[in-house]
Write a protein that holds these residues in place. Structure first.
Motif, PDB file in Angstrom:
ATOM      1  N   VAL A 148      -1.619  -0.120   2.451  1.00 46.26           N
ATOM      2  CA  VAL A 148      -1.042   1.100   3.019  1.00 46.26           C
ATOM      3  C   VAL A 148      -2.127   1.888   3.732  1.00 46.26           C
ATOM      4  CG1 VAL A 148       0.730   1.247   1.225  1.00 46.26           C
ATOM      5  CG2 VAL A 148      -1.436   2.460   0.904  1.00 46.26           C
ATOM      6  N   ASP A 149      -1.701   2.818   4.590  1.00 49.34           N
ATOM      7  CA  ASP A 149      -2.664   3.723   5.205  1.00 49.34           C
ATOM      8  C   ASP A 149      -2.802   4.982   4.369  1.00 49.34           C
ATOM      9  OD1 ASP A 149      -0.456   5.313   5.759  1.00 49.34           O
ATOM     10  OD2 ASP A 149      -0.446   4.912   7.915  1.00 49.34           O
ATOM     11  N   GLU A 150      -3.481   5.999   4.910  1.00 55.47           N
ATOM     12  CA  GLU A 150      -3.754   7.207   4.135  1.00 55.47           C
ATOM     13  C   GLU A 150      -2.514   8.040   3.861  1.00 55.47           C
ATOM     14  OE1 GLU A 150      -4.589   8.207   8.492  1.00 55.47           O
ATOM     15  OE2 GLU A 150      -4.851   6.520   7.105  1.00 55.47           O
ATOM     16  N   LEU A 151      -1.384   7.709   4.509  1.00 53.41           N
ATOM     17  CA  LEU A 151      -0.132   8.434   4.272  1.00 53.41           C
ATOM     18  C   LEU A 151       0.882   7.610   3.474  1.00 53.41           C
ATOM     19  CD1 LEU A 151       0.374  10.185   7.734  1.00 53.41           C
ATOM     20  CD2 LEU A 151      -0.589  11.146   5.631  1.00 53.41           C
ATOM     21  N   GLY A 152       0.488   6.412   3.058  1.00 50.16           N
ATOM     22  CA  GLY A 152       1.371   5.567   2.268  1.00 50.16           C
ATOM     23  C   GLY A 152       2.197   4.594   3.076  1.00 50.16           C
ATOM     24  N   ASN A 153       2.029   4.600   4.413  1.00 53.64           N
ATOM     25  CA  ASN A 153       2.809   3.693   5.259  1.00 53.64           C
ATOM     26  C   ASN A 153       2.425   2.237   4.989  1.00 53.64           C
ATOM     27  OD1 ASN A 153       4.303   5.680   6.885  1.00 53.64           O
ATOM     28  ND2 ASN A 153       2.279   6.257   7.633  1.00 53.64           N
ATOM     29  N   PHE A 154       3.445   1.391   4.854  1.00 55.31           N
ATOM     30  CA  PHE A 154       3.264  -0.004   4.475  1.00 55.31           C
ATOM     31  C   PHE A 154       2.752  -0.849   5.643  1.00 55.31           C
ATOM     32  CE2 PHE A 154       5.142  -4.289   4.333  1.00 55.31           C
ATOM     33  CZ  PHE A 154       4.620  -4.757   3.138  1.00 55.31           C
ATOM     34  N   GLU A 186       8.139 -10.158   3.907  1.00 57.72           N
ATOM     35  CA  GLU A 186       9.311  -9.293   3.803  1.00 57.72           C
ATOM     36  C   GLU A 186      10.345  -9.882   2.843  1.00 57.72           C
ATOM     37  OE1 GLU A 186      12.485  -6.988   6.748  1.00 57.72           O
ATOM     38  OE2 GLU A 186      11.288  -8.646   7.513  1.00 57.72           O
ATOM     39  N   LYS A 187      10.595 -11.202   2.944  1.00 59.68           N
ATOM     40  CA  LYS A 187      11.545 -11.853   2.049  1.00 59.68           C
ATOM     41  C   LYS A 187      11.072 -11.800   0.607  1.00 59.68           C
ATOM     42  CE  LYS A 187      13.767 -15.386   4.882  1.00 59.68           C
ATOM     43  NZ  LYS A 187      13.964 -16.855   4.978  1.00 59.68           N
ATOM     44  N   LEU A 188       9.780 -12.047   0.412  1.00 63.13           N
ATOM     45  CA  LEU A 188       9.239 -12.029  -0.943  1.00 63.13           C
ATOM     46  C   LEU A 188       9.469 -10.679  -1.606  1.00 63.13           C
ATOM     47  CD1 LEU A 188       5.944 -13.562  -2.196  1.00 63.13           C
ATOM     48  CD2 LEU A 188       6.428 -11.174  -2.703  1.00 63.13           C
ATOM     49  N   LEU A 189       9.179  -9.610  -0.870  1.00 66.36           N
ATOM     50  CA  LEU A 189       9.375  -8.268  -1.416  1.00 66.36           C
ATOM     51  C   LEU A 189      10.845  -7.966  -1.650  1.00 66.36           C
ATOM     52  CD1 LEU A 189       6.799  -6.157   0.625  1.00 66.36           C
ATOM     53  CD2 LEU A 189       6.798  -6.487  -1.845  1.00 66.36           C
ATOM     54  N   ASP A 190      11.692  -8.250  -0.663  1.00 70.36           N
ATOM     55  CA  ASP A 190      13.112  -7.929  -0.782  1.00 70.36           C
ATOM     56  C   ASP A 190      13.788  -8.705  -1.910  1.00 70.36           C
ATOM     57  OD1 ASP A 190      12.892  -6.185   1.307  1.00 70.36           O
ATOM     58  OD2 ASP A 190      13.857  -7.477   2.794  1.00 70.36           O
ATOM     59  N   THR A 191      13.362  -9.962  -2.121  1.00 70.16           N
ATOM     60  CA  THR A 191      14.011 -10.819  -3.110  1.00 70.16           C
ATOM     61  C   THR A 191      13.493 -10.587  -4.521  1.00 70.16           C
ATOM     62  OG1 THR A 191      14.293 -12.528  -1.408  1.00 70.16           O
ATOM     63  CG2 THR A 191      14.586 -13.204  -3.706  1.00 70.16           C
ATOM     64  N   TYR A 192      12.169 -10.521  -4.681  1.00 70.56           N
ATOM     65  CA  TYR A 192      11.582 -10.485  -6.021  1.00 70.56           C
ATOM     66  C   TYR A 192      11.046  -9.111  -6.428  1.00 70.56           C
ATOM     67  CZ  TYR A 192      11.938 -15.520  -5.595  1.00 70.56           C
ATOM     68  OH  TYR A 192      12.432 -16.786  -5.414  1.00 70.56           O
ATOM     69  N   PHE A 193      10.712  -8.279  -5.448  1.00 74.61           N
ATOM     70  CA  PHE A 193      10.167  -6.957  -5.747  1.00 74.61           C
ATOM     71  C   PHE A 193      10.913  -5.895  -4.931  1.00 74.61           C
ATOM     72  CE2 PHE A 193       6.850 -10.134  -6.231  1.00 74.61           C
ATOM     73  CZ  PHE A 193       6.366  -9.878  -7.506  1.00 74.61           C
ATOM     74  N   PRO A 194      12.251  -5.827  -5.057  1.00 75.27           N
ATOM     75  CA  PRO A 194      13.000  -4.855  -4.249  1.00 75.27           C
ATOM     76  C   PRO A 194      12.576  -3.421  -4.520  1.00 75.27           C
ATOM     77  CG  PRO A 194      14.370  -5.754  -6.008  1.00 75.27           C
ATOM     78  CD  PRO A 194      13.131  -6.587  -5.965  1.00 75.27           C
ATOM     79  N   GLU A 195      12.093  -3.154  -5.754  1.00 75.04           N
ATOM     80  CA  GLU A 195      11.649  -1.799  -6.078  1.00 75.04           C
ATOM     81  C   GLU A 195      10.461  -1.380  -5.213  1.00 75.04           C
ATOM     82  OE1 GLU A 195       9.518  -4.677  -8.729  1.00 75.04           O
ATOM     83  OE2 GLU A 195      11.612  -4.349  -8.179  1.00 75.04           O
ATOM     84  N   LEU A 196       9.568  -2.322  -4.896  1.00 71.06           N
ATOM     85  CA  LEU A 196       8.422  -1.999  -4.040  1.00 71.06           C
ATOM     86  C   LEU A 196       8.859  -1.886  -2.586  1.00 71.06           C
ATOM     87  CD1 LEU A 196       5.587  -4.246  -5.549  1.00 71.06           C
ATOM     88  CD2 LEU A 196       6.295  -1.932  -6.179  1.00 71.06           C
ATOM     89  N   SER A 197       9.799  -2.720  -2.187  1.00 74.98           N
ATOM     90  CA  SER A 197      10.305  -2.664  -0.816  1.00 74.98           C
ATOM     91  C   SER A 197      10.946  -1.313  -0.522  1.00 74.98           C
ATOM     92  CB  SER A 197      11.316  -3.795  -0.608  1.00 74.98           C
ATOM     93  OG  SER A 197      11.830  -3.774   0.703  1.00 74.98           O
ATOM     94  N   ILE A 198      11.840  -0.854  -1.415  1.00 70.77           N
ATOM     95  CA  ILE A 198      12.528   0.418  -1.169  1.00 70.77           C
ATOM     96  C   ILE A 198      11.571   1.597  -1.310  1.00 70.77           C
ATOM     97  CG2 ILE A 198      14.790  -0.462  -1.820  1.00 70.77           C
ATOM     98  CD1 ILE A 198      14.457   0.724  -4.573  1.00 70.77           C
ATOM     99  N   TYR A 199      10.568   1.466  -2.183  1.00 70.07           N
ATOM    100  CA  TYR A 199       9.625   2.562  -2.418  1.00 70.07           C
ATOM    101  C   TYR A 199       8.731   2.780  -1.198  1.00 70.07           C
ATOM    102  CZ  TYR A 199       6.388   5.508  -5.109  1.00 70.07           C
ATOM    103  OH  TYR A 199       5.621   6.551  -5.575  1.00 70.07           O
ATOM    104  N   PHE A 200       8.100   1.715  -0.733  1.00 63.82           N
ATOM    105  CA  PHE A 200       7.138   1.878   0.353  1.00 63.82           C
ATOM    106  C   PHE A 200       7.802   2.028   1.714  1.00 63.82           C
ATOM    107  CE2 PHE A 200       4.345   0.397  -2.980  1.00 63.82           C
ATOM    108  CZ  PHE A 200       3.231   1.188  -2.779  1.00 63.82           C
ATOM    109  N   ASN A 201       9.027   1.556   1.861  1.00 70.25           N
ATOM    110  CA  ASN A 201       9.745   1.764   3.124  1.00 70.25           C
ATOM    111  C   ASN A 201      10.110   3.228   3.347  1.00 70.25           C
ATOM    112  OD1 ASN A 201       9.742  -0.789   4.271  1.00 70.25           O
ATOM    113  ND2 ASN A 201      11.571  -1.449   3.171  1.00 70.25           N
ATOM    114  N   ALA A 202      10.081   4.018   2.271  1.00 67.52           N
ATOM    115  CA  ALA A 202      10.434   5.441   2.391  1.00 67.52           C
ATOM    116  C   ALA A 202       9.347   6.247   3.096  1.00 67.52           C
ATOM    117  CB  ALA A 202      10.702   6.039   1.011  1.00 67.52           C
TER     118      ALA A 202
END
Length: 309
Positions: free
Chosen positions: A111-117, A165-181
Motif C-alpha cells: 500500500v501507499d502512505e494513504l492505504g491505497n492498494f 485479484e482472483k486470489l484475494l477475491d476467492t480466498y481473502f475476500p475480507e482483505l479485498s473489500i477492506y483495501f478496496n475502500a
C-alpha cells in the motif's frame, strides 16, 4: 477581545462540522505499527437449518514494514479460528475444525502512505501456502494424498488464483473489500452509482456489477457508509451457465443447460470509518444468493480490535 473569542469558537464548530460532511477514506499504515483484526465468516443455507447464525472467527495480526519508496508492506499473519453460534451441534463444530484453512498463512499487501492498494509482495508464496493448506485439509479426513491426486488438485485450484485479484477475491475476500475502500471520497447524503466487472473465480467471463453507495450516518466520530451491489438477473444467469459449461468441459463431464437453476444475487455492505483517527475499523459484507429451492446468506466481516503504535 470577547467578540474575537466568540468568533473563534463559531469558526471551530463550523469547520468541525464541515470535516464530517466530506470524508476521504484513507489510513496511514506507519512503519513499525501493528493491528489486530478478527475475521468473521458465515454461510447460512436454507437446506441446512443448523447453519443459521453459526460463524467462524479467525484472528489476524497485521504488521507494517517499509516497502519501496513511500510504500509500506502490511503483512497479515492468520491465527487460530473459533466457532460461534446458537445451539451449536458438536458434529458441526468438529466439521468446522477439520476445515481450518487459514492458520499460519502470511499474506503481504503493498500500500501507499494513504492505504491505497498496489498488489501483493508475496504472491507466489501465498499460492504455495494455500496449496499446502488444502493438502492438510484433505489429509485431515484420514486419507493420505498421492502425488497424482495432488497434481490434479493443484491444477483445479490454479484457475482460482492465477491472478492476484482472483486470489484475494476467492480466498481473502475480507482483505479485498477492506483495501478496496481506501481512496474513496464521500459527501454526506450524496449517493454514488457505478458499474464494473467482478472477477469470476472459475476463470470464466466476469460478472457485470451495478453498485450504489451512500454515506448518510454519523455515530460519534464514526462515518457509516452503506453499499449495495446487484447483477441483472439475465446477465447473472448467462455468465453462470457459461461458467458451468466451461468447468464441465474442462473436466470431461457432460453439460445440460436445462439442469442449471436460475440465480438471483444481491450484496449489501457496511463500512465504519473513524474520521478523527483515520482508521477503517470494520467492513461487513452480506451476499444473498437465491436459486430454485435454495436461499443462502454469505457473511464476511473484518473488524479492527486493537491498534498499536
Amino acid at each position: 477581545m470577547k467578540y474575537f473569542f466568540l468568533l473563534s469558537i463559531l469558526l471551530f464548530f463550523y469547520f468541525s462540522a464541515f470535516s464530517q460532511e466530506e470524508i476521504s477514506v484513507n489510513q496511514n499504515f506507519r512503519i513499525g505499527e501493528s493491528y489486530e483484526y478478527e475475521i468473521k465468516r458465515g454461510k447460512e443455507d436454507s437446506r441446512s437449518p443448523q447453519s443459521k447464525e453459526i460463524f467462524t472467527i479467525t484472528s489476524a495480526i497485521a504488521e507494517v514494514t517499509k516497502g519501496q519508496g513511500n510504500n509500506r508492506i502490511v503483512t497479515f499473519n492468520y491465527g487460530e479460528s473459533r466457532i460461534e453460534g446458537k445451539n451449536l451441534p458438536p458434529e458441526v463444530s468438529e466439521q468446522y475444525k477439520k476445515q481450518e484453512l487459514y492458520y499460519g498463512i502470511k499474506i503481504s499487501i503493498i500500500v501507499d502512505e494513504l492505504g491505497n492498494f498496489y498488489g501483493l509482495s508475496n504472491y507466489e508464496s501465498t499460492k504455495n501456502q494455500l496449496e499446502q493448506a488444502m493438502i492438510k485439509m484433505y489429509e485431515s479426513q484420514g486419507t493420505k494424498i498421492e502425488e497424482s491426486t495432488f497434481n490434479q488438485l493443484k491444477q483445479q485450484l490454479l484457475v482460482t488464483y492465477d491472478t492476484e485479484e482472483k486470489l484475494l477475491d476467492t480466498y481473502f475476500p475480507e482483505l479485498s473489500i477492506y483495501f478496496n475502500a481506501f481512496g474513496s471520497y464521500f459527501i454526506k447524503g450524496e449517493r454514488q452509482e457505478a458499474t464494473y466487472d467482478s472477477t469470476n473465480p472459475f476463470g470464466g467471463e466476469p460478472f457485470p456489477i451495478s453498485s450504489s453507495t451512500i454515506y448518510d450516518e454519523i455515530k460519534g466520530t464514526m462515518a457509516i457508509i452503506k453499499g449495495t451491489e446487484t447483477i441483472e438477473k439475465k446477465e447473472l444467469n448467462r455468465v453462470m451457465k457459461s461458467t458451468f459449461k466451461k468447468v464441465a468441459e474442462s473436466g470431461g463431464q457432460p453439460f445440460d443447460e436445462t439442469k442449471i437453476p436460475e440465480f438471483n444475487m444481491e450484496t449489501t455492505s457496511v463500512y465504519r470509518y473513524d474520521f478523527k483517527d483515520k482508521l477503517l475499523t470494520s467492513v461487513t459484507v452480506n451476499k444473498h444468493v437465491k436459486s430454485t429451492g435454495v436461499d443462502q446468506n454469505i457473511l464476511t466481516e473484518i473488524r479492527m480490535i486493537k491498534h498499536t503504535n
